[in-house]
Write a protein that holds these residues in place. Structure first.
Motif, mmCIF file in Angstrom:
data_model
loop_
_atom_site.group_PDB
_atom_site.id
_atom_site.type_symbol
_atom_site.label_atom_id
_atom_site.label_comp_id
_atom_site.label_asym_id
_atom_site.label_seq_id
_atom_site.Cartn_x
_atom_site.Cartn_y
_atom_site.Cartn_z
ATOM 1 N N GLU A 140 1.034 -1.070 -0.120
ATOM 2 C CA GLU A 140 -0.093 -0.111 0.011
ATOM 3 C C GLU A 140 0.965 1.367 -0.100
ATOM 4 O OE1 GLU A 140 -4.299 0.496 1.945
ATOM 5 O OE2 GLU A 140 -2.832 -0.545 3.027
ATOM 6 N N SER A 195 -6.430 -7.916 4.936
ATOM 7 C CA SER A 195 -5.411 -7.312 5.205
ATOM 8 C C SER A 195 -4.771 -6.189 4.498
ATOM 9 C CB SER A 195 -4.260 -8.088 5.775
ATOM 10 O OG SER A 195 -3.757 -9.014 4.688
ATOM 11 N N LEU A 196 -5.312 -6.453 3.373
ATOM 12 C CA LEU A 196 -4.757 -5.549 2.160
ATOM 13 C C LEU A 196 -5.617 -5.454 0.850
ATOM 14 C CD1 LEU A 196 -2.153 -3.824 1.403
ATOM 15 C CD2 LEU A 196 -1.268 -5.697 0.301
ATOM 16 N N LEU A 197 -5.594 -4.371 0.513
ATOM 17 C CA LEU A 197 -6.640 -3.938 -0.794
ATOM 18 C C LEU A 197 -5.652 -3.785 -2.019
ATOM 19 C CD1 LEU A 197 -9.519 -3.786 -1.583
ATOM 20 C CD2 LEU A 197 -9.206 -1.309 -1.286
ATOM 21 N N ARG A 230 4.550 -11.822 -0.857
ATOM 22 C CA ARG A 230 3.727 -12.851 -0.162
ATOM 23 C C ARG A 230 2.655 -13.249 -1.318
ATOM 24 N NH1 ARG A 230 -0.767 -10.376 3.911
ATOM 25 N NH2 ARG A 230 -2.192 -11.922 3.944
ATOM 26 N N GLY A 256 -6.430 -16.248 -2.176
ATOM 27 C CA GLY A 256 -7.971 -15.918 -2.200
ATOM 28 C C GLY A 256 -8.124 -14.422 -2.237
ATOM 29 N N THR A 257 -9.147 -14.128 -3.050
ATOM 30 C CA THR A 257 -9.469 -12.609 -2.911
ATOM 31 C C THR A 257 -11.063 -12.430 -3.056
ATOM 32 O OG1 THR A 257 -8.921 -12.315 -5.257
ATOM 33 C CG2 THR A 257 -7.130 -11.898 -3.733
ATOM 34 N N THR A 258 -11.255 -11.241 -2.744
ATOM 35 C CA THR A 258 -12.615 -10.683 -3.070
ATOM 36 C C THR A 258 -12.594 -9.524 -3.873
ATOM 37 O OG1 THR A 258 -13.336 -11.764 -0.762
ATOM 38 C CG2 THR A 258 -14.958 -10.368 -1.928
ATOM 39 N N SER A 259 -13.541 -9.552 -4.679
ATOM 40 C CA SER A 259 -13.626 -8.254 -5.441
ATOM 41 C C SER A 259 -14.254 -7.221 -4.858
ATOM 42 C CB SER A 259 -14.532 -8.784 -7.032
ATOM 43 O OG SER A 259 -13.524 -9.337 -7.743
ATOM 44 N N VAL A 260 -13.733 -6.001 -4.984
ATOM 45 C CA VAL A 260 -14.083 -4.833 -4.456
ATOM 46 C C VAL A 260 -14.158 -3.728 -5.486
ATOM 47 C CG1 VAL A 260 -13.574 -2.921 -2.601
ATOM 48 C CG2 VAL A 260 -13.006 -5.517 -2.255
ATOM 49 N N SER A 296 -8.921 -6.036 -5.342
ATOM 50 C CA SER A 296 -9.156 -7.254 -4.841
ATOM 51 C C SER A 296 -8.623 -7.274 -3.495
ATOM 52 C CB SER A 296 -8.342 -8.346 -5.472
ATOM 53 O OG SER A 296 -8.618 -8.472 -6.831
ATOM 54 N N LEU A 297 -9.579 -7.625 -2.557
ATOM 55 C CA LEU A 297 -9.195 -7.616 -1.121
ATOM 56 C C LEU A 297 -8.590 -8.994 -0.688
ATOM 57 C CD1 LEU A 297 -9.673 -5.976 1.719
ATOM 58 C CD2 LEU A 297 -11.774 -7.243 1.899
ATOM 59 N N LEU A 298 -7.583 -9.030 0.141
ATOM 60 C CA LEU A 298 -7.009 -10.458 0.457
ATOM 61 C C LEU A 298 -8.092 -11.116 1.247
ATOM 62 C CD1 LEU A 298 -3.479 -9.832 1.366
ATOM 63 C CD2 LEU A 298 -4.114 -10.719 -0.838
ATOM 64 N N SER A 299 -8.045 -12.472 1.093
ATOM 65 C CA SER A 299 -8.951 -13.156 1.934
ATOM 66 C C SER A 299 -8.945 -12.881 3.481
ATOM 67 C CB SER A 299 -8.904 -14.539 1.669
ATOM 68 O OG SER A 299 -7.503 -15.229 1.697
ATOM 69 N N ASP A 300 -7.757 -12.458 4.122
ATOM 70 C CA ASP A 300 -7.953 -12.091 5.314
ATOM 71 C C ASP A 300 -8.058 -10.825 5.730
ATOM 72 O OD1 ASP A 300 -5.463 -10.919 4.779
ATOM 73 O OD2 ASP A 300 -4.086 -12.045 5.843
#
Lengths: 229, 200
Positions: A45, B52-54, A78, A82-86, B46-50
């Motif tokens: 970030e 912690s980071l976008l 790292r 898995g990710t979620t779309s935002v 994409s938001l990491l599954s935990d």
């Protein structure tokens, strides 16, 4: 997935269809040792070019040499599992309220022709009304020559009764050396949709037999083989 | 010089320029777009599954890694077979004359297709053209670039033109009475959504 399928005389059964998967013929390797493909974090970030300009000014090359402002040692490298779309707004902040969604239609020239409120399309392959035979038999050769097949699924039986049901379909189509165009819906004209808002496909049923066994394939196409205008 | 597919059958030769075609070139396409409250088109992250980071555009990369986590540059990659034997690198067939083999429709339908090319003839033996126009289907080895896997191309013709369909052969497993399927033998559709069309 389960598919509700009818035969030539409108008898129907719910059977299983699985995607036909290619066998891996080669595995990427280095010096004979297999390697795996991974997505990983390359920048943390606040370390992208636009962020560094804001922090350090346009000419920040000296800062890169003297320190490592572009590397976030906590996160870089790292692997991403898995990710979620935002959805993000124009300023790059996550959206905290529901967006307005439009469906934009583009013509063959790539230009926008229409903008409308989208209508959700439900899957239609395992409904009360089974997938039907349209009666349109197409020689196998014509299927290959006229349609681009995007996917192929294989029907499988779930018990002895459905084995006989599918075997009989496969035998009938094999004897005709043709495929049958399938359609869904009460009117028996709609293309097949496998998931909500999924791609509509035309389905072509092909049968083969081998001894006591059978092979019943569903070839899916959403494109004719023709020259663009 | 334009890339070509060059084929021959019993001394009868054909050379085709080729370009990929997809359904958007034939029927157009559609896409769903989200807009924020000010009417600006939203971007996706994409938001990491935990949580912690976008991850925004430009924050990720991908590559090949050995079992111990060592990154392997693309230039050092090779390939092995499923049973661990080293594989040969096959040269590109683009611009190289390759033999045609007539195939039965059933064999042609035992290929999982990945690319479709529209062909423009630069050289076209009349006998070969006649065979394609009569509905015959031919296969040929195809490698768009040097690779460890040689794909299969199908050469077909119809009223609209001539096409090369590229893919890999599939070994279908025949169903027998004993092999009863379970619903967990599932598959999912990862294709992009696009327009319906009138094929008939």
């Amino acid at each position: 997935m389960r598919i509700h399928l009818s035969n030539a005389i409108a008898r129907n059964a719910t059977v299983v269809a699985v995607g036909v998967k290619l066998q891996d013929s080669s595995i990427p390797a280095k010096d004979g040792s297999p390697v795996s493909f991974k997505r990983y974090i390359a920048a943390g970030e606040g370390t992208l070019h636009s962020d560094l300009i804001k922090k350090l000014g346009d000419d920040y090359s000296k800062a890169l040499v003297e320190a490592d402002p572009e590397v976030d040692f906590e996160t870089v490298g790292r692997s991403i599992e898995g990710t979620t779309s935002v959805l993000m707004d124009k300023a790059g902040n996550p959206l905290y309220c529901a967006p307005e969604v439009f469906e934009i239609i583009y013509g063959v020239d790539g230009k926008e022709t229409e903008r409308r409120t989208p209508i959700d399309v439900a899957p239609n392959i395992n409904e009360d009304v089974p997938i039907k035979w349209t009666g349109r038999l197409i020689p196998r050769a014509d299927l290959v020559r006229k349609f681009a097949i995007k996917r192929t699924m294989q029907f499988k039986h779930v018990d002895g009764v459905t084995f006989d049901f599918l075997h009989a379909i496969a035998k009938e189509l094999e004897e005709k050396d043709s495929v049958m165009l399938l359609a869904s819906g009460v009117d028996g004209k709609s293309p097949l949709v496998f998931q909500t808002n999924g791609t509509p496909y035309r389905g072509f049923l092909e049968g083969r037999t081998a001894g006591e066994g059978f092979l019943l394939l569903l070839h899916l196409s959403n494109m004719e083989l023709k020259r663009p205008t | 010089m334009a890339k070509t597919i060059s084929v021959s059958l019993n001394e009868e030769k054909a050379v085709f320029g080729f370009k990929p075609i997809d359904r958007s070139a034939l029927y157009g396409r559609r896409r769903r777009v989200a807009f924020d409250v000010e009417g600006n088109e939203c971007s996706k992250a994409s938001l990491l599954s935990d949580g912690s980071l976008l991850l925004q555009s430009g924050m990720t990369a991908q590559g090949y890694f050995l079992g111990d986590g060592t990154w392997v540059p693309q230039s050092e990659l090779s390939a092995i077979s499923v049973d661990g034997k080293p594989l040969d690198l096959h040269p590109s067939t683009v611009g190289v004359e390759v033999p045609l083999t007539e195939v039965a429709p059933q064999e042609a339908l035992s290929i999982s297709f990945s690319n479709t090319y529209l062909l423009e003839a630069e050289e076209f033996s009349p006998k070969l053209k006649e065979a394609l126009d009569s509905g015959k289907i031919f296969s040929f080895p195809f490698n768009v670039k040097e690779d460890y896997n040689v794909e299969t191309g199908l050469l077909v013709g119809n009223e609209s033109g001539y096409f090369a369909l590229i893919g890999n052969k599939v070994d279908y497993q025949v169903c027998t009475l004993e092999q009863v399927a379970t619903v967990s033998e599932d598959s999912s559709d990862s294709s992009n959504d696009d327009l319906d069309f009138e094929m008939f």
